[in-house]
Every structure is written in structure tokens, then in C-alpha cells.
Design a protein around this motif. Sequence first.
Motif, mmCIF file in Angstrom:
data_model
loop_
_atom_site.group_PDB
_atom_site.id
_atom_site.type_symbol
_atom_site.label_atom_id
_atom_site.label_comp_id
_atom_site.label_asym_id
_atom_site.label_seq_id
_atom_site.Cartn_x
_atom_site.Cartn_y
_atom_site.Cartn_z
ATOM 1 N N HIS A 9 -7.212 -9.073 6.459
ATOM 2 C CA HIS A 9 -7.205 -8.290 5.540
ATOM 3 C C HIS A 9 -5.801 -7.914 5.143
ATOM 4 O O HIS A 9 -5.504 -7.832 3.686
ATOM 5 C CB HIS A 9 -7.933 -7.126 6.040
ATOM 6 N N GLN A 40 0.802 -1.241 -0.017
ATOM 7 C CA GLN A 40 0.049 -0.072 -0.083
ATOM 8 C C GLN A 40 0.950 1.296 -0.206
ATOM 9 O O GLN A 40 0.388 2.294 -0.301
ATOM 10 C CB GLN A 40 -0.940 0.004 1.292
ATOM 11 N N CYS A 63 -10.997 0.030 3.402
ATOM 12 C CA CYS A 63 -9.517 -0.120 3.002
ATOM 13 C C CYS A 63 -8.732 1.352 2.736
ATOM 14 O O CYS A 63 -9.507 1.902 1.894
ATOM 15 C CB CYS A 63 -9.174 -1.175 2.075
HETATM 16 NI NI NI Z 1 -6.435 -2.599 3.084
#
Ligand code: NI
Length: 165
Positions: free
Chosen positions: A133, A51, A91
Amino acid sequence: MATRKIVTIGDETLRKVCRKQEKFDLRLAVLLKDMADTMYRAEGVGLAAPQVGILRRVVVVDVTEDHSGLREMINPEILEREGTQTGREGCLSVPDRQGVVTRPRKVRVRYQDRKGRVQELVAENLEARAICHELDHLDGVLYVDVMDRELSEEEIHSRIPEDGD
Ligand code: NI
């Protein structure tokens, strides 16, 4: 405090399978610190290295409100899953959306800490959800791929029935 830019859905980085983290060095320590700072600033409960554009098997999770429960997990693996929970999930890489996702209620995880030492932990409820997750991110999987359904704009801002109610 150093924060990094969060990559969002549509970027191919989020779809790659991350490589194992082999070096437990200063560079990893800096990445972990930056990831925690980035997660806290964005008010998330977890963040995975892809991310922030780093394709390594590194995640941070903290489901506490006072930031007292930071978990740093390198090369994590789920060893056992128990039960299920169905609830709301979002998210940081999928802004302005939420879905209902079914996850294990309890997981046992093996991982390495920032010094490379092997550790295990048992997590339940929200922490188990966050860990599942984040681990999915390491294999290029987003919650939108595994959700039961997407919440409407209206539902995002209201209560929905969830386990534990
Ligand atoms: Ni996420």
C-alpha cells in the motif's frame, strides 16, 4: 513530537510519482521522525512521504500495536511477491472509507535505511499488505484505484469475511 498535516484524496500531490531520495542527512532523519509521529498519532500502520506533501521515495510502516515494529524504508523496491491475501484496507489520506484489496501474502523488499545502507526484508500478511500500500503511494497510486470493491458504511463497522478467518 512533531506531526505534519496529512494530505487527502483530491490533492494532486497524491497523484505524483515521487523522486528518489538521494541525501541521507539530518533533514531526512527529521522527516522520518515526523512521519512516524504523524502515523502513530493518526493510528495508521503506514505512511508515505507524499501523504505529508513530500514527493520523495520514503515510507514508514509499523503494524504492531505497541509501536515496536517501526520500519523506515527509503527508495524501496519489491523484489519478489508470493501468494495473495484479500482483506480490508483503508488509508489516512482517504478518510472514512474502506475497501477490499487483494495483495501479495508475502513480499521481499530491498530498500535503504536512514544511513543509506542497502537492506532487505521479507514481510508477510498485514505487514506485506501495508508495504504494498505504501509503495503504491510513491507512484501516485491509492488503494481505491486497485481495490476489488468499496465497503459500505455498514460493512466498515462490522466484520467482513477476510483471509485468515
Ligand atoms: Ni495510504
